[in-house]
Scaffold this active site. Structure first.
Site, mmCIF file in Angstrom:
data_model
loop_
_atom_site.group_PDB
_atom_site.id
_atom_site.type_symbol
_atom_site.label_atom_id
_atom_site.label_comp_id
_atom_site.label_asym_id
_atom_site.label_seq_id
_atom_site.Cartn_x
_atom_site.Cartn_y
_atom_site.Cartn_z
ATOM 1 N N CYS B 83 -36.827 -13.353 -14.761
ATOM 2 C CA CYS B 83 -35.748 -12.415 -14.478
ATOM 3 C C CYS B 83 -35.086 -11.875 -15.733
ATOM 4 O O CYS B 83 -34.213 -11.009 -15.641
ATOM 5 C CB CYS B 83 -34.717 -13.050 -13.564
ATOM 6 S SG CYS B 83 -35.356 -13.275 -11.888
ATOM 7 N N HIS B 333 -31.621 -6.404 -6.689
ATOM 8 C CA HIS B 333 -32.305 -7.155 -7.756
ATOM 9 C C HIS B 333 -33.817 -7.021 -7.678
ATOM 10 O O HIS B 333 -34.515 -7.944 -7.238
ATOM 11 C CB HIS B 333 -31.884 -8.617 -7.680
ATOM 12 C CG HIS B 333 -32.499 -9.485 -8.729
ATOM 13 N ND1 HIS B 333 -32.633 -9.122 -10.046
ATOM 14 C CD2 HIS B 333 -33.023 -10.742 -8.651
ATOM 15 C CE1 HIS B 333 -33.218 -10.091 -10.724
ATOM 16 N NE2 HIS B 333 -33.460 -11.091 -9.915
#
Lengths: 400, 386
Positions: B83, B333
């Site tokens: 991430c 996201h």
């Protein structure tokens, strides 16, 4: 005649709606064998030459039981581990044959009411043990229950009185002795109650193979000789049991009601290559000690502290642990029953931590600071192949 | 090393974009970035490109971007760092410019999460992102990875469930006015506490949605930046930090060591303190992670994060607004895009053009955390003539 040196019985923690002990989702014949086997081995200080696991309902025709049991018990990896198909009579056979070896005999009854027993038998010339005399066998063909390979449940010929009269009573009559009270084990207690002549014993809480060990434990503590008769369909075996001081432990966890669980359809990928590399340290619970003194887990090619390559040895990790962090997963996941708890636990006085499932407790029954023990459990079934590792078993549950 | 600045930034709205494949998304994101350049930039002026994508779909990533964006004549490299991908892609591009390799480069971040059925997303990704022998069989799902940290921190610092809930409340309030946000509705603390439990202490509203999206920034050397805009946004500090990958091998679960390492590198490079930051975009993949990050970045002391959110200091209007875009929780996201989209937000903030503008913002910070908790990236930016 083999000499009894130690005896252990074990009941799993979970209970079903009727109060019967049942295996948890993370338990099977192999984990039960390791649980009860460790207890028995802890009662005596002998080197084990051979292990025999007796059960009437194995999990696998071809499976990893032998290596899981050997590593889980901390025995040399080349220790012979035999699997024997059988019930209570087969267990008595293993306990009474003459022997020049020290054998760990493990009896596992995986179906409710579930339990396991283990006995360490030393060679016939051992002076510290206790021998079982009067071994006899009776065999009639009364195939009331037959379990075929490939069938998930046994075929049962529904005639309980036929079984009791022609299967058991006939065998008991042949094997009983005038000078001893009789305890019949194998079938459920309510079915054999009238065949046993001992009235003042607590009911044997298991059926099948393990009942032989539970029965033995009960009779060793009596004041005078008794006769233990193990029956299964039309087969029976009997031994005399004289009072004796054999080191003994009975393990029965506080009962945990089996709750409702969910599981998402699907599987977790499996790499047998990765599984094989990890097996020894994972199932043996071994850490790696570097020449610099640092202990770490899992093992790796270079020390995380000093960076040295190939300078480490494997050593057993401590099993007492304290919860450092714990979370409960509520959503359904593939290949695991939810809810379940994941904990990072500190292994006593070692500086090593382990990420584990919580076992033998409700997922919310453990908190940061809870103390407990690491026990061998089946961590997952991946594409039909079982994966074993260590889970955290709390000493006691906290209330939610 | 030369100065490096952002001279353009753009993104597509995040969401469940079933009508757009990854090739469409990356092309539109780069187009948005090019169109944002004050004095204009032509595609042919881009000398190299970096593509941040965590989960590969529709083919070989760098080639797909070169093709879809009509960048056939330049090198394109795919960056993946869990991430932290987005901010790390920016870092790699920026260092190439700073070193003199190129004057003008592009960074695109994107992920197409919703081409996978929503039920399979986590497990498919987990299969390649956990130790196959040790952690994967434990069904260590992503929320559990972060929850193990947050639980320990809550225990050590006496933090309540209500404090966690304040984070999605704040971020949804911010995202409501952001036309690029995936989820544009308000939630209350009661909503968050009552939402179905995922992994204690997280309920559904503590967790990011599954989002598609793409964002892009244009990075130029100090020598040429003013050709494109009178108000470049300067990349003053960039850092990536690592941590041991397995939870049992991490020294302290009550902190994210990767964030601390990344922050130390970024603040060291920028030569400023956390107190100098005026606005930040942090990695609120799960509510408690944002709170822990206030402490890990040095915005407040150990155990003081609950006070920071209670007092409203981290809301737009407070002294250090965090996630004015809505954060991961409300904005969405798509992992490869997130870090780049954070840079887009800070770019706009430091030029006075953001939707939820923080008055007089001069220094901005972006933060990612991933892998599951073993890598972090931090970028620190400064406005021109602030």
């Amino acid at each position: 005649m083999a000499q009894l040196r130690a005896l252990a019985t074990h009941q799993p923690a979970w209970v079903d709606e009727r109060g019967n002990r049942v295996l948890g989702e993370d338990e099977d014949v192999a984990t039960l064998a390791v649980d009860v086997g460790r207890t028995a081995l802890g009662l005596c200080d002998l080197d084990i030459d051979r292990v025999v696991v007796v059960t009437q309902r194995p999990d696998y025709l071809t499976g990893p039981l032998a290596e899981v049991v050997a590593h889980g018990l901390g025995l040399p990896a080349d220790t012979p581990v035999a699997e024997r198909l059988g019930g209570a009579p087969a267990v008595l056979d293993e306990l009474t044959r003459p022997s020049t070896a020290t054998v760990l005999v493990v009896a596992v009854s995986p179906d409710a009411p579930a339990g396991a027993g283990a006995v360490v038998v030393a060679p016939s010339d051992d002076v510290d043990g206790h021998a079982l005399g009067g071994a006899e066998v009776a065999r009639r063909s009364v195939p009331v229950e037959v379990h075929a390979v490939g069938q998930s449940t046994p075929q049962v010929y529904d005639d309980p009185r036929l079984l009791r009269d022609r299967g058991w009573a006939t065998a008991v009559a042949a094997l009983a002795r005038d000078d001893a009270e009789v305890l019949v084990v194998g079938p459920p207690v309510r079915a054999t109650r009238r065949l046993s002549t001992i009235g003042d014993l607590d009911p044997i809480p298991v059926t099948g193979a393990a009942a032989a060990v539970f029965g033995l434990a009960a009779l060793l503590s009596r004041a005078s000789r008794s006769r233990l008769v193990a029956v299964q369909n039309g087969a029976a075996a009997a031994v005399d049991v004289d009072p004796a001081q054999v080191p003994m432990t009975a393990v029965a966890r506080p009962a945990v009601p089996r709750g409702t669980t969910t599981r998402r359809p699907g599987d977790i990928p499996l790499s047998v290559a990765a599984y094989e590399r990890a097996f020894e340290a994972k199932v043996g619970l071994l850490g790696q000690r570097c020449g610099c003194g640092h202990l770490h887990h899992p093992p790796r090619v270079n020390c995380p502290a000093c960076g040295a390559f190939d300078d480490a040895v494997l050593e057993p990790l401590p099993r007492q642990a304290i919860v450092y962090s714990v979370v409960a997963v509520q959503v359904p996941v593939p290949a695991k029953a939810s809810p379940y708890a994941l904990a990072v636990v500190d292994l006593e006085d070692s500086g090593v931590r382990l990420l584990t499932h919580v076992t033998d407790a409700q997922p919310d029954g453990v908190a940061i600071g809870s103390a407990g023990t690491l026990v061998l459990r089946k961590v997952a079934d991946r594409q039909g192949i079982p994966d074993y590792g260590y889970a955290f078993q709390p000493a006691e549950e906290v209330s939610a | 090393m030369r100065d490096v600045a952002l001279v353009g930034a753009g993104m597509i709205p995040f969401g469940e974009l079933f009508d757009q494949g990854i090739k469409t998304m990356v092309a539109r994101a780069l187009q948005a970035a090019l169109q944002s350049v004050d004095h204009g930039m032509d595609r042919s002026e881009i000398e190299a490109a970096w593509f941040g994508e965590v989960q590969s779909v529709d083919g070989f990533p760098a080639g797909l971007v070169a093709d879809a964006c009509n960048l056939q004549d330049i090198p394109v490299t795919r960056v993946e760092n869990a991430c932290a991908t987005g901010n790390d892609a920016v870092r790699n591009a920026a260092h190439a410019v700073a070193a003199g390799y190129a004057d003008v480069v592009a960074v695109i971040g994107a992920d197409k999460v919703r081409d996978t059925p929503s039920s399979a997303t986590f497990w498919d990704w987990m299969g390649t992102n956990r130790d196959a022998a040790w952690d994967l069989p434990l069904a260590l799902i992503s929320p559990a990875s972060f929850a193990l940290h947050v639980r320990r921190w809550m225990h050590e610092c006496g933090v309540s469930q209500e404090h966690l809930a304040m984070v999605p409340v704040k971020n949804h309030a911010h995202g409501r006015t952001n036309p690029h946000a995936h989820l544009r509705f308000a939630v209350t603390v009661e909503d968050v506490l009552a939402a179905p439990r995922i992994v204690e202490p997280f309920g559904l509203l503590d967790c990011v949605p599954q989002s598609d999206g793409a964002a892009a920034v244009l990075v130029a050397s100090g020598d040429v930046a003013r050709r494109y805009t009178d108000r470049p946004v300067w990349l003053r500090g960039m850092g990536v930090g690592m941590d041991r990958v397995m939870h049992q091998n991490k020294a302290d679960l009550s902190t994210f060591a990767a964030t601390r390492r990344a922050a130390k590198a970024a603040f060291g490079m920028a030569g400023i303190d956390p107190t100098d930051i005026d606005v930040a975009e942090l990695h609120d993949c799960f509510s408690g992670v944002e709170l822990m990050t206030y402490e890990d970045l040095g915005f407040c002391g150990r155990g003081e994060a609950p006070k920071l959110i209670e007092t409203g200091a981290v809301q737009v209007g407070g002294r250090l607004p965090v996630n004015p875009s809505g954060g991961l929780k409300s904005k969405g996201h798509p992992p490869g895009a997130t870090g780049v989209a954070q840079c887009v937000e800070i770019y706009e903030q430091l030029r006075g053009e953001a939707v939820n503008q923080v008055d007089g913002a001069r220094w901005g910070l972006t933060h990612n955390l991933g892998g599951p908790t073993a890598v972090s990236a931090v970028t620190i930016m400064e406005a021109t003539n602030a």
